[in-house]
Design an enzyme around this catalytic site. Structure first.
Site, mmCIF file in Angstrom:
data_model
loop_
_atom_site.group_PDB
_atom_site.id
_atom_site.type_symbol
_atom_site.label_atom_id
_atom_site.label_comp_id
_atom_site.label_asym_id
_atom_site.label_seq_id
_atom_site.Cartn_x
_atom_site.Cartn_y
_atom_site.Cartn_z
ATOM 1 N N ARG A 46 0.846 -1.203 0.000
ATOM 2 C CA ARG A 46 0.000 0.000 0.000
ATOM 3 C C ARG A 46 0.882 1.255 0.000
ATOM 4 O O ARG A 46 0.617 2.225 -0.695
ATOM 5 C CB ARG A 46 -0.937 -0.003 1.217
ATOM 6 C CG ARG A 46 -2.007 -1.089 1.175
ATOM 7 C CD ARG A 46 -3.107 -0.846 2.187
ATOM 8 N NE ARG A 46 -2.679 -0.972 3.583
ATOM 9 C CZ ARG A 46 -2.640 -2.111 4.274
ATOM 10 N NH1 ARG A 46 -3.017 -3.251 3.695
ATOM 11 N NH2 ARG A 46 -2.259 -2.131 5.534
ATOM 12 N N LYS A 137 -12.799 14.672 4.050
ATOM 13 C CA LYS A 137 -13.878 14.121 3.228
ATOM 14 C C LYS A 137 -14.783 13.227 4.067
ATOM 15 O O LYS A 137 -14.310 12.501 4.947
ATOM 16 C CB LYS A 137 -13.270 13.310 2.082
ATOM 17 C CG LYS A 137 -14.297 12.431 1.368
ATOM 18 C CD LYS A 137 -13.667 11.499 0.354
ATOM 19 C CE LYS A 137 -14.324 10.135 0.457
ATOM 20 N NZ LYS A 137 -13.930 9.221 -0.611
ATOM 21 N N GLU A 178 -19.716 15.183 0.375
ATOM 22 C CA GLU A 178 -19.873 14.211 -0.716
ATOM 23 C C GLU A 178 -21.155 13.392 -0.558
ATOM 24 O O GLU A 178 -21.153 12.358 0.105
ATOM 25 C CB GLU A 178 -18.655 13.271 -0.774
ATOM 26 C CG GLU A 178 -18.769 12.255 -1.903
ATOM 27 C CD GLU A 178 -17.577 11.301 -2.008
ATOM 28 O OE1 GLU A 178 -16.638 11.404 -1.196
ATOM 29 O OE2 GLU A 178 -17.607 10.433 -2.893
ATOM 30 N N LYS A 220 -18.645 17.600 -3.469
ATOM 31 C CA LYS A 220 -18.171 16.481 -4.297
ATOM 32 C C LYS A 220 -19.382 15.642 -4.697
ATOM 33 O O LYS A 220 -19.774 14.724 -3.978
ATOM 34 C CB LYS A 220 -17.147 15.653 -3.519
ATOM 35 C CG LYS A 220 -16.671 14.393 -4.261
ATOM 36 C CD LYS A 220 -15.389 13.839 -3.672
ATOM 37 C CE LYS A 220 -15.032 12.507 -4.291
ATOM 38 N NZ LYS A 220 -13.660 12.083 -3.984
HETATM 39 P P1 13P Z 1 -14.323 7.334 -7.230
HETATM 40 O O1 13P Z 1 -13.828 8.442 -8.131
HETATM 41 O O2 13P Z 1 -13.650 6.015 -7.488
HETATM 42 O O3 13P Z 1 -15.806 7.279 -7.144
HETATM 43 O O4 13P Z 1 -13.792 7.696 -5.787
HETATM 44 C C1 13P Z 1 -13.931 8.976 -5.354
HETATM 45 C C2 13P Z 1 -14.244 8.944 -3.922
HETATM 46 O O5 13P Z 1 -13.581 9.582 -3.145
HETATM 47 C C3 13P Z 1 -15.400 8.169 -3.491
HETATM 48 O O6 13P Z 1 -15.707 8.449 -2.189
#
Ligand code: 13P
Length: 341
Positions: A46, A137, A178, A220
């Protein structure tokens, strides 16, 4: 809270053309990605994988404004002992942190999920700020299926999001908000538009009640697309126009920027949609990317878990970062993208 500082961070996150690398996969999720390239999910793998992306210096400097990290990664050291955070900062990008603890079933709402992670979040934010995080996030997951989503599940998620966002701002950290309406399923693009509009309205309502300053957040969202299994798939222009319609109806101009998730779209689709939106003039906010899969699928494949392929992995990452940078400026060239890939 110093709103001018939050606003400054948010603006840097969406600086012209630049976007975010979502490298915040939890241990389980990165394990799935590694399984697809036959790579054992060890801490060393990772680290090596993320380290080579963060050391793709030219791409990081020019095309990536910030990186969303995970609890392990924000504490991790590179092979030479420097922290991964310091490598990101040296490239001029901003470190960020995913702080939600994933989803669990929402009681009394069959088939619906609630995002958890509010307990102890004030203390965690204080620590993450010390470790270098300047944005965070939190992802809410809204699924479309017969009978769902329900008002109750959307609002429960919106309230949790609002609490997270106000705690982030208190700590001097810009919250990425998001609300992901999933593209799985066979629903039409009309249904995606309807649900996403409702979700945004409720989320901004709860953000207002929680006294979240909109000048200090980044949204987002998902794009407005047809469900993956829907027989009728909308084209690029329709996706761009519908996504902008929903955003203009729901998202105040005070929000400094919008950084889309890719959500399972192919690399090319995610780039093409972003480009098409940016070719439409007069949008009140910068529109850019915060992609996980659409930035990382190519480098993962090129690397394949082998140290001798690190250079190929870096090239693949740099290419996708450049293509999405161009798309965020509305200057992407599809044939150039395909030829280079
Ligand atoms: P994806 O662009 O793969 O959807 O991932 C973005 C992300 O942060 C999802 O929480």
């Amino acid at each position: 809270m110093n709103l001018a500082e939050l606003n400054d961070i948010a603006r840097r996150m969406v600086a012209p053309g630049k976007g975010l690398l979502a490298a915040d996969e939890s241990g389980g999720t990165i394990g799935k990605r590694f399984a697809a390239i036959n790579t054992p999910n060890t801490e060393e793998n990772r680290r090596d994988y993320r380290e080579f992306m963060f050391r793709t210096t030219d791409a990081m400097k020019k095309h990536i404004s910030g990186v969303i990290l995970y609890d392990e990664t924000i504490r991790q050291k590179a092979k030479d002992g420097s922290t991964l955070v310091s490598i990101i900062e040296a490239a001029g990008a901003i470190p960020g942190i995913k702080v939600d603890a994933g989803t669990t079933a929402l009681p009394a709402h069959p088939g619906e999920l609630i995002t958890q992670g509010l307990d102890g979040l004030r203390e965690r934010f204080a620590e993450y700020h010390k470790l270098g995080a300047r944005f965070a996030k939190w992802r809410a997951v809204i699924d479309i299926a017969p009978g769902i989503p329900t008002y109750g599940a959307i609002d429960a998620n919106a309230q949790a999001m609002a609490r997270y966002a106000s705690l982030a701002q208190e700590a001097g950290i810009v919250p990425i908000v998001e609300p992901e309406v999933l593209m799985d399923g066979d629903h039409t693009i009309d249904r995606c538009e309807e649900v996403t509009t409702f979700v945004h309205n409720l989320f901004f309502h709860e953000l207002a009640i929680a006294r979240v300053a909109l000048e200090g957040i980044i949204l987002k969202p998902n794009m407005i697309v047809s469900g993956k299994k829907c027989a009728q798939q909308a084209g690029v222009q329709e996706v761009a126009e519908r996504t902008l319609k929903v955003l203009k109806r729901t998202t105040p101009a005070a929000v400094p920027g919008i950084a889309f998730l890719s959500g399972g779209q192919s690399d090319l689709d995610a780039t093409a949609h972003l480009d098409a939106m940016n070719r439409i003039c007069g949008n009140p906010w910068p529109l850019t990317f915060s992609y996980g899969r659409a930035l990382q699928a190519a480098p993962q494949k090129a690397w394949g878990g082998k140290s001798e392929n690190v250079k190929a992995g870096m090239e693949a990452f740099a290419h996708r970062a450049l293509m999405n940078y161009n798309a965020a400026l509305g200057k992407w060239n599809k044939s150039e993208d395909k030829a280079a890939a």
